[in-house]
Every structure is written in C-alpha cells, then in structure tokens.
Design a protein around this motif. Structure first.
Motif, short mmCIF file in Angstrom:
data_model
loop_
_atom_site.label_atom_id
_atom_site.label_comp_id
_atom_site.label_asym_id
_atom_site.label_seq_id
_atom_site.Cartn_x
_atom_site.Cartn_y
_atom_site.Cartn_z
N THR A 89 -10.67 -25.04 -40.52
CA THR A 89 -11.02 -26.25 -41.29
C THR A 89 -9.80 -27.14 -41.47
O THR A 89 -9.91 -28.19 -42.10
CB THR A 89 -11.57 -25.89 -42.69
OG1 THR A 89 -10.51 -25.33 -43.47
CG2 THR A 89 -12.73 -24.92 -42.60
N ALA A 90 -8.66 -26.71 -40.96
CA ALA A 90 -7.44 -27.47 -41.24
C ALA A 90 -6.45 -27.39 -40.10
O ALA A 90 -6.48 -26.48 -39.27
CB ALA A 90 -6.78 -26.95 -42.51
N VAL A 144 -8.91 -30.89 -42.21
CA VAL A 144 -7.95 -31.24 -43.26
C VAL A 144 -6.54 -31.20 -42.67
O VAL A 144 -6.23 -30.31 -41.88
CB VAL A 144 -8.08 -30.22 -44.42
CG1 VAL A 144 -6.93 -30.36 -45.41
CG2 VAL A 144 -9.44 -30.38 -45.09
N PRO A 146 -5.79 -20.51 -48.16
CA PRO A 146 -6.00 -21.50 -47.11
C PRO A 146 -4.80 -21.75 -46.21
O PRO A 146 -4.93 -22.42 -45.20
CB PRO A 146 -6.33 -22.77 -47.90
CG PRO A 146 -5.65 -22.59 -49.20
CD PRO A 146 -5.60 -21.11 -49.47
N HIS A 147 -3.63 -21.21 -46.60
CA HIS A 147 -2.46 -21.44 -45.76
C HIS A 147 -1.50 -20.26 -45.89
O HIS A 147 -1.10 -19.90 -46.99
CB HIS A 147 -1.73 -22.72 -46.16
CG HIS A 147 -0.44 -22.90 -45.41
ND1 HIS A 147 -0.41 -23.19 -44.06
CD2 HIS A 147 0.84 -22.80 -45.80
CE1 HIS A 147 0.85 -23.25 -43.66
NE2 HIS A 147 1.63 -23.03 -44.70
N TYR A 170 -10.06 -27.60 -48.89
CA TYR A 170 -10.04 -27.07 -47.54
C TYR A 170 -11.44 -26.94 -46.95
O TYR A 170 -11.63 -26.35 -45.90
CB TYR A 170 -9.28 -25.75 -47.50
CG TYR A 170 -7.78 -25.93 -47.63
CD1 TYR A 170 -6.99 -26.13 -46.49
CD2 TYR A 170 -7.16 -25.95 -48.86
CE1 TYR A 170 -5.63 -26.30 -46.59
CE2 TYR A 170 -5.78 -26.13 -48.98
CZ TYR A 170 -5.02 -26.31 -47.84
OH TYR A 170 -3.67 -26.50 -47.95
N GLN A 174 -2.56 -30.86 -43.14
CA GLN A 174 -1.45 -30.41 -44.00
C GLN A 174 -0.13 -30.87 -43.39
O GLN A 174 0.06 -30.81 -42.19
CB GLN A 174 -1.43 -28.89 -44.11
CG GLN A 174 -2.69 -28.29 -44.71
CD GLN A 174 -2.66 -26.76 -44.66
OE1 GLN A 174 -2.33 -26.11 -45.63
NE2 GLN A 174 -3.00 -26.19 -43.52
N THR A 180 -5.62 -21.80 -38.18
CA THR A 180 -5.20 -23.16 -38.52
C THR A 180 -4.46 -23.73 -37.32
O THR A 180 -3.61 -23.04 -36.74
CB THR A 180 -4.29 -23.15 -39.75
OG1 THR A 180 -5.00 -22.57 -40.84
CG2 THR A 180 -3.85 -24.57 -40.12
N CYS A 218 -6.64 -17.99 -44.08
CA CYS A 218 -6.33 -18.76 -42.89
C CYS A 218 -4.97 -18.36 -42.36
O CYS A 218 -4.01 -18.25 -43.12
CB CYS A 218 -6.34 -20.26 -43.21
SG CYS A 218 -7.95 -20.84 -43.74
N ASN A 235 -1.66 -22.10 -52.63
CA ASN A 235 -1.49 -21.48 -51.29
C ASN A 235 -0.52 -20.33 -51.46
O ASN A 235 0.54 -20.52 -52.07
CB ASN A 235 -0.78 -22.42 -50.32
CG ASN A 235 -1.59 -23.58 -49.78
OD1 ASN A 235 -1.11 -24.30 -48.93
ND2 ASN A 235 -2.80 -23.79 -50.27
#
Lengths: 479, 479, 479
Positions: free
Chosen positions: A249-250, A306, A39-40, A471, A308, A197, A170, A417
């Motif tokens: 999504t973030a 989301v 996700p990151h 996420y 971060q 992102t 992502c 992550n």
C-alpha cells in the motif's frame, strides 16, 4: 502480556504526578493490548516465509545484526570484530557467541537511559521471561535461558508474530525484488498479513554503487528494456503494479535532502543517458532524485500508493567502518534539513491533491515546529511520520508531541512506525509509544486542554487508527 | 557546607513532585560533598601562586571582572564605566567600589531566574554567609560584611580552594606562556593540584591581533626558530612537552567553526609563509585552523593530551564595546554550528583511534540530538563536554541530558566543567550541576527507566568519575 | 470573568503538581483581571470607529476570516469554498453560514490539543456563555445561541472592548493609510484607547505587487513628491509624524530575513530609481530592505517610535491557494532564520543607543537560546517580543520562557502581544499567556529559583508592565 517481577515497573514511562499517572495508566489500558500496526520496518520476510525459521543464538538475535547495539559498544572502544560483526572481506571475527554475549553483558551499563536499553530490557523480560538483570555476573545464566527458549516452537518468528498480535507488517523491498518470500507467505496459507513496500532508491540514486547493474535487473524483472528515462518510468510503474498485487500500500524513498524540482522529459533523459554511460555527476544525481520525487508523487496520485519520504542521514560517515564492515553499521550521522523551500515544487504541483498521502520523516528536530508542523497543518497531502531512528525514544516522542501537535494537530500525523530490523523489539517499541502517548495525553487532561472523552479517542487514534488509515490498511481489510 | 537560613531552599532545583524530589535528594546527598574536579576554566593561576593573594573588594571580586554580570546590567542601560570596567584607553571609570556595588544591588532583580543570579546567591549565602537578600536597601550592609570577610585569612584563594574541596583545577594558558605561576605553586610545597592547559589559539589563528609577535614569542620560549610550518609544528610539540612537565593532561582549542581539513605540508607551509609576511587571507586562516585541528589530533594521539574543542562564538560582536573595553566583555554571540560534515575529515583519519579523546563543546543546542549525540554514540574518540557558557544553567543542563543521553549514553560524556573566571562561583556551579543531574536521574527512576542501583552509580559518574577519567587525572593520581 | 460550568477547568494550563498548582493559581489571581495591553495586532479599526458596528454571523465572526481555523480544516481535505472563504475572482463559495458552521463543528476534533482549539473554547464559553461542547450534534443549537447574542448591544465591538478591559489596542496600518477610522474614533468622544502602528512594508519591499502605485499613494498622502531615495525618506518621516499625531508609539517591519546593511545614499538612490522604472531585481529589493531597516532605526532614535521587526515567514507558499483566494490564507510557512550576522550592521551602528527599542519576533525557535537571548542580554537597544504566531501556544510559551530567560532575563522581554485579527480571541490569548506565565513562575518558586516576593512582581511585569513600558504607553498616559 507478562510483566517481569522487577526492573520493568508497571507504570514505567509515566510522569510521577499521581493525578497524571492515574490518567496515563487508564489511557494506556485502553490500547495496551490492541493489535500492532507495523507499516514501515526492515524485518527480513524470509523469517516469516519458512514456518520452521528460527532466530539462531542469543547473540545472533540481539547483538550481531543490530547496529543500535554494536555502535554504542563500539563508541566505548569495543571492537566490531569482538562482537562478531561480519567483515566485508570475510576476515576473522569472534565466533564464540557466548563470548560475544559476555562482552555485551559486561558493558550493558552503557545503555542506561537509552531507548536501546529499554527495548532490550523489554525483550529479555517481557518476551523471554528473564527475571534477572543483565550484567557480567548474570550473563551466562541468562544466555542459557535464552538459548533454551529459542529452541522452542513458540519462539519461532511466526509464533512470535502471532503472540505479538501483529495485525499487519510491511517490509521494505528493492524495486528489483521479485518478492519470493512474500509470495511464499501468501502461498503457505498462513494468516499473517505481511506486505512489501516499494523502495526504489537503488535505481533512482544514480550514484548508488552498482546502479547500472540495478537498472539491468530492473529491465529483467519488469520485462521492459530500460534504455531511456521513459522506459525507466514505465518499468517503475510496472513494478508498482507488481508490488500492489502482493499487498503493498506504500512506497518509501530516502534521500539526504528533501530537494524536489521538476525536469523536462528531455533533461531527465539526458541525465539518464549520462548515467547509463557511467558519466552522471553528483549534480546530475541530485537533480534526478529531486525530479523523481515529483514523479513518484504523480504515480502515487495515479495508483494510490502512499508515499513515504525519509530525509537527513549521511550514510556511512565513518569510511574505515564502511570499508571493513559495509553499510548499516551504526555510522550514519544526521545533517541539517530544510523542507520549506525544498518541498515547495512538489507541494505546489501535487500538495493540494486529496489523492496523495506524503508522509515525511526527519532526523532534524529543529524543523518540527518551524517547518514540518506548518506544512502538515496546511497542505492536504502532507502527513508527518512519527519520531524516527535516534528520536524513536521517550524524550524524542515527547519533543515530537510537544513541538508538532499544537500546529499540525494530531490528525495530520500517522501514529507509529517501529522501523526495526530486530523482530523481538517490535512490541517493546509499540509499547513505548503507547505509554508515552498515554502520558502525553494525560498531561493534556490534567492541564484541562482536552477532556477524558477526547483523550480516550485520541489514544486509540495515536496507537492504532491513524496508522491503519494513513497506510490504507482499512480499505483493503474492508473494515 | 553551610546553608543560609532562607532564600536558598535545601531542595532547590529539584522537581516539586514528592516522589521525584525524595529520590533527587537521596542521589544528591551521595555526591554533595565529593571533591570538585575542575578540568577546564579560566582562573588566574596567580591567585594560587602567592599564599597571601587576596580577592580585593567585593566589587573586584564579583562585578568588575565578570562579564556574565556586567553584560546583563549593560543590556538594561547601565554603563560599563559606572561599573568600573576598565577602559582600553585608560579613560575614567567609576573608582568608588561602594557606588559600583550599589548600582549592582539596585538592579539585582535583572538576574531573577538566571544562572548568574543563582551563582551569586550561592556565593553570597553559602560562601560568605550573608543572610539578607541583596537589594538596593541591603547593599551597603552586605558590602560591609563581605569586606570584613575578604580581609580574613580564611577567605584568601588558597583557603577557599581547600574549603571548596577542589581536587584538581586546570587553568587555560597560551602556548607561549612560561607558566611561572604554575612553577611557583609546585615550588611552594602547597598541596593544591593546579595544572595548566595548552591553548595555542593565538599562534594558530593567523588573524589573531599580534599573531606575528606571538610567533616570535613562541620561538623564544621553545628555543626553536619558527620560520616555517615544520618549525612551527616542532615548537608546538616542544611546548606540549613543557606543559606536560607541569601536569597538563589536556589541550584546548577554540574556533568559530568546527571545520577540519588536511593540507599537504607544502600547502600548509605556503600559507604559513604568507602569514609571516603579513599576507594571510581570511581563507588562509580558515584552512590553516582546519588543518591544525587535524595536526593537534595527531599530536594528542602521540603524546596523550586530551583534546578539547570549543566551537561557535562570534567574539566581540559589538565593535564599540570592543574598541572601548577590549575582548571578553560580554558581547560574544553564538552562531549556527555544523559538525557532521566539518568534523568528518578529522574523524575519518583519527576518530577510530582509541588513543584520542576529543571533547566537543558547542553553543548551538539544535545540534545536540541531530549531530553531536550520534557522533559521540559511534566514534570511539569523541566525547561530549557539558553544556557550555550560556547553557551552563538549570534548563541548559536539562536540555542536554534530555537531548544527548538517549543517543550518546551517559558514558560518552565527560561530566562537568565549571569553565569560570570567578573563583568563588566554582562550588555554586558544581552544586547546580550535581543537583540538576540528581533531579534528572530521579526522573529516570520514577519513570522506571533506570533503577536506584544504576542511578546511584550514574550520579557519581556524572558528578565526579567521568571528568576524572576523561581528563586522565586518575592515571596520574595513580588511583 | 464568567467561567463555563465545565470543559474549561478553573486551573487549566497549570502543572498537576499540587504545590506548583497552588502557587500558579495564586500568581494568576494577581493578574487575571488586570486590563489588557494590546500593543501589536491586526484588528480592523473600522470595528471600533462605528459605535453600531457588529460582527455579523457566527461564521463571519469565527471561521470565514480566520486563517488559523480554515487552514487546519483545509489540511484535512475540507475545501476553502465550503467554508465560505471568498475567492479572488468572486467565484461561488458557500453562502449558507449554518452549513459552514456545521462543517466546522463536525470537524472541531481536528483542533484537539491546539491553541486555536483553546481560544475557540474560551470564546464560546467565556465570551459567549455557551455551556455545551461543540460537535456536529450541538452545532445548530450553539449557532442559535451565538446568533442571538451577537444581535445584542453588549456584543458589539465597543462593548466587548470595554468588557475585555482593553486598556490600549494598536492596529497595524500601511504607511499610506490616512487613518480615517482612527480619526473617527478620536472624534467620537469614545474613551477607548486605539492607536495606529506604522507598517511601511508595502513601500519598502520593492517587489511588493503594486509597489509603484503605493509610491504614488505615498506622494499623495504625504504631500511630498517621491521621485528619489531622499524624497522617499522625507515622505516616510512625514508619515511617522502623522501616525504619532494619532497616538502611534511604534512601527512594525516584516521581512523574510533579518539581513541589515547600510548603503551609501548614491547606491540607495540608484536602486530606488531602478525600482521606479520597474527594473528592480530581487537582489536590489533584498539590499534595499536591509538598508531601510537601518534607516528606520535611525528614524526611531530621532522620533522615539519603538521599532518592531518580524522575521521568517515565506508568504503564500501554496501558489494555488494564493491565486484562488489571495494572501493571508494559512499558507505562510516559516524558514530558518539568522540574526547574529544579519543584525550586526544595525546593532553596531545603533544597538548601544538607549533611545532605540528594537523588538524582535521570530518563527525559528532554534535561535531563541543560540542568538536572540545572547543579543538581548547584551545590546541595550534589543528586546525580545513574545512567542509569535505558531508559537503563541502553551508549549510555545514554555519553550520561550525556558530557552530565553536564563540568558536574556525577563527584563529584556516585552511581555505579551496577542497579534490577532480575531477580536473575540483577545482575552483568550492574554488569559493563556497569563496562565502559562504564572505556571512558569510557580515552577521557579517550587524549585527555589525565585521567591514569592520576586514571583509576585515578575507576574505583573510579564502580564502587564513590560508591555506598557516597552511600547511607551505609560509615558503618554502620564503614569
């Protein structure tokens, strides 16, 4: 998954106690082959946009772009130029990739006991099937093998993406990015799930070099003429809609400090106008960032992205290296962080809102047990990101589990992550996390703290489900 | 090496897991009998200058001069006077060394689980061959044995120096010291390698009691009339040449904070003139020290002396004890430290220079992973000293290995310093380090992080080679 | 002690290594059934004043009053109202205790790996004999069993007090408290040893809501009209005499910071007068508290009451929760602490006085090894309280032992405090401490750091004797 015949023991990273090791292995086997949730990170989406993209030479793959690698070599007196790191002025650097590789191999012992060493070993052995240990003596033979592999279709980025079982990846993209590669990926018909992102730092931090140009770019891409604080906010909101349309999504936000504080619209605009005139002070920038963090929390509550927040690095600490080679060259150094007071304004306004997910990442481990775990263990909006950067390591993960979970609970964390720029290190990083998490849980089982039923759920949560949930990939995937 | 029959198990300090213990023992055996490199400590060179010097009574050897010992007894209500610690005013203190020894033995249980307890046990059992456990009941019998041993020629300092296999021992000496004992050692024909270390704190810290007298002494010993900043610098450079002529390879600097900042020559001289007039303020002193750290880095680049920097202790925290007994009486208390910002000016000017070796020592463990390891893992000039003082202990060493190495790598550390005033504790301290390092490496082997080939090299590096290289002893030894 | 047939293994919290585990078990067996010394906690004395008092429903016993429990549920989105936590405005909350219990059981997995989870499991299984694991499915059946047990005489507070073998239990009481329940307990003829603790924060902290009323109450209960700093001090001294008459051996003081500094009587009175007029500033309050800590040290030297100092929590960090539900609702968040400088004025005046026992409690673990252990390892007056609050956990205890003991020694600590409001959790908390201490000591034995003779004494010290001595219970008990 192919394991090399030696050098990467099947039970690596597990405690030696036979009882704990047996359980760790059993838990690891549950998750070892699960798909990867990423996700990151900082993979260049271009790699995946063109089905024929390649990674280049072994040195281009593993050394020249990886600041984890060259900063260690540099610390021991190896020049950046000799490693082929491009100079900002275009001046001469080593162009013979075999020579670069030889220097790296000669000095590979510097990485003994480091996570970079563990990732590189995994990449060489598991991803590329190299069976010799890297050293000055084996350097050129291994280069030959790598070069041959990299020329094969199955070692192109998309092929590895599939072999690695990446379920979703992502990238991290500027607010002004038009995301052509993400559009190309979507248009190509390829099934890989790659998402952008929203990272607006370069338009939020008023002291960013080129900030004024970035604002112009923001006007252009958003179609909203940014001439005031309110148009700035409108343009950001427009970009978020655009990013969401391509699967985001973030959002992601980096700052030196976690300071948050709300400004009135008048104050915010006054600062913004000073910035437009090139007159923003460091204090203006500090207060504007603090305010924008609150504003981004508001937007996240409204649009569901989301949020971060990465805190604590002094970027480009070494002026000589920055001047000669530019940013992200291994000379970012962490400083002390503070969250209890700094985050209070944001949390008092938005921390009780169940629509907000605020994921915190830090480089100061002394606040794990003192501030972060108590905050996450109380505020519904707060979740803790995994150990970050220097702490994305075996001991870093163990300290995180031991210092965070007793107070925050596992369910206020978001799994893993990989946060990498180095594509072939993705499975190595997830594998390390999965092994260390299995070993940590096995430690709880052998100490009678949780039973196997609980541990068997917790390992899937830590390795897969928590990231997917936090996420919001599951919502979109309709699972 | 003679081991006592009980109380000091052969496998002490190793993890209980049989697999790890077996490997730890194997690694330890590689280095257990290697010579000792002692690049930083506080042994009085007088002990080694006179071949007939002795250690005095057991109380004079182990209690009266050792602040590690009497501070613990004092914390539990034992008066300093009853332990024979000399008063600054010459007032009465206990003179019966058997009575002092009895108090110590009665209360030896306070040291359970402490490094001081471990060192003392090693000294009694391994160095002096005592086979009973020290307690109130055994106190006088053990005193008898120690007294008898201390009267023998083989327990004189030079004899123990040789028995301990000390390859090189550096003392710590004021800039104004004429080093007569070092000269006497060289003149004596004795082969022991004893070297001075240049420690100019007492002329650099403008608020040192007696600073003005120290400057006069500096003028006298250097032959340079110190009446300005520039003559001050000249005199310091002259002294460094003198220290080098007697074998010095390093300097040492202590400060409360790691603050560095360059002053113009004019500013530096203005502060120096105020100090000469007795008008220096605390801020003057702070800025002058910060500037001098940069100036010493410049000198080190020019003359090749390794630069050590010890940061973080509030000296003489207990005014009553300081007034009554003077400095170094166990009441120095650490404070929070900061390096990322404080050291940046020095590192930006000199940190990329391969001629500089700057070795950092800290008392604030929270900065190991946050600041020190990232700094050492990037700047070529920065190396990390071993865990210091309160942290020179089993757990202190484990935290150091676990928090430093993953980011800095082993090769940005400098092995071990014993840093002791207590001569007979030297082998105990090195032995503890060698055992803990072996056990740490065995932990890496059983977890599959490094293989035995690598571990077998790393243990020699940690126990011997890194110190020898970092302090440039090998160059001088022509090895 | 009855152990449940499953879920709470007999060897829980011990290391898996068979050698260490065997020794840990042996040491634990020495102390497992020793009486409990409870020198600091927050049990309501009313529970023990009335021999017929009961605990109410399972939800009233375990959920509604326990901020450890509901803050974790709240952090995951469970509303406080749904858990029956009373609102400050008397607004509606869930009144169906079976429904509350069901929510708790449905979400019991949030507590996996947390000390709260361990305590609850102990309470359910060991105290109440429940043999099923708590989950949504078993919730109502377990509720039935708990409800039945709670109706029995042997589950009334006094019966559990005796079954738990509580030797002495201290409550925490305001300076203005007339201690009617303590008087009733003494008058009842019941043998339970329950003592008050003098906690004057609400009259010392000038910014406490209702401070002026508290001063009036102080005047009334003391019979001394408090209209000045000197009458304030007189009234406090009068109350200490009263508390001592009901068995108190200690005072307790909480502050955000450890700052101490002496004011002149004139300054102290000027601040006090401003406070009486409702004009005290935050700086006034800060300086007055700093001064009063020194004054309380003076009083303790004179009257012999042990002085406890709890530092580091930002109370009521979440304004919404505080406004809606009041204080102590799980939203206190620690901040960074500093002791070396802050405590120096107090220690320089009183730290060498053997009549003073100053017990320190902190929430910032980064100062364990840096500041607290060195302070306790030198000043005769300083002792260290056990790991507190968030750190009253398996890992918190291990970090405490590993970071504190090597420098401070075990004998500058005071054993364990349960510090609980939850009466049935008392044995769970002591049992956890005794197990972790046994395991820590077993680790020292298997590493050859202490022998079994020493470890067998140390475990009794850690589990029982140190608390009894430090809080002076033995003197009063005539033992």
């Amino acid at each position: 998954m192919i394991h090399a015949k030696w050098y990467l023991p099947a039970d690596r990273y597990f405690d030696p106690d036979p009882a704990q090791r047996r359980i760790a292995r059993a838990l690891y086997e549950v998750v070892a082959d699960l798909p990867l949730i990423c996700p990151h990170g900082h993979i260049d989406p271009w790699l995946l946009a063109d089905e024929n993209a390649t990674f280049g030479s072994p040195a281009e793959l593993l050394i020249i772009p990886d600041h984890y690698v060259f900063r260690m070599l540099y610390s021991q007196g190896v020049s950046m130029e000799s490693l082929g790191v491009p100079r900002a002025d275009g001046g001469p650097v080593e162009r013979d990739h075999r020579a670069i590789w030889q220097i790296f191999a000669d000095n590979f012992y510097f990485f003994r006991g480091t996570p970079t060493g563990a990732w590189l070993s995994h990449e060489l052995h598991v991803v590329f099937g190299i069976e010799e240990k890297l050293s000055g003596a084996t350097a050129q033979a291994i280069y030959d093998q790598l070069e041959a592999k990299l020329a094969l279709p199955e070692f192109r980025p998309r092929a590895l993406f599939e072999r690695f079982k990446v379920k979703v990846l992502c990238t991290t993209d500027a607010a002004t990015d038009t995301l052509p590669h993400h559009q190309a990926i979507r248009a190509s018909g390829w099934k890989g799930d790659v998402r952008p992102t929203f990272r607006p730092d370069a338009v939020v931090n008023l002291l960013t070099p080129g900030w004024r140009d970035n604002i112009d770019a923001l006007s252009e891409v958003s179609g909203i003429a940014v001439h005031s604080y309110s148009t700035f906010v409108q343009a950001l909101e427009q970009r978020r809609v655009f990013f969401k349309s391509l699967g985001a999504t973030a959002t992601d936000h980096a700052a030196v400090s976690a300071y948050t504080a709300e400004l009135s619209a008048t104050e915010a605009d006054a600062i913004f106008q000073r910035a437009l005139r090139g007159q923003a002070t460091p204090d203006d920038a500090r207060r504007f960032t603090a305010h924008m963090m609150m504003e981004f929390a508001r937007m996240s509550i409204e649009d569901g992205l989301v949020m971060q927040f990465h805190v604590g690095a002094i970027r480009n600490h070494n002026q000589l290296i920055f001047d000669r080679f530019g940013p992200d060259k291994g000379c970012d150094i962490p400083e002390r962080s503070e969250f209890t007071h700094n985050l209070r304004p944001l949390l008092n306004k938005y921390g009780n809102d169940l629509r907000l997910t605020l994921i915190l990442f830090v480089l100061d481990e002394s606040i794990y047990s003192r501030e972060l775990a108590p905050l996450a263990g109380h505020y519904p909006a707060v979740k803790l990101g995994p150990p970050w950067w220097f702490h994305d390591s075996l001991n870093g993960m163990m300290r995180y589990f031991e210092q965070v979970i007793e107070t925050a609970g596992l369910y206020n964390t978001v799994g893993f992550n990989d946060d990498t720029r180095a594509f072939p290190s993705i499975p190595a990083r997830h594998d390390l996390w999965r092994r260390v998490a299995s070993n940590w849980l096995a430690g709880l089982v052998v100490r009678g703290i949780v039973d196997m039923d609980d541990a068997s759920e917790m390992i899937v949560d830590a390795a897969y489900r928590l990231a997917r949930q936090a996420y919001k990939f599951e919502e979109q995937a309709g699972e």
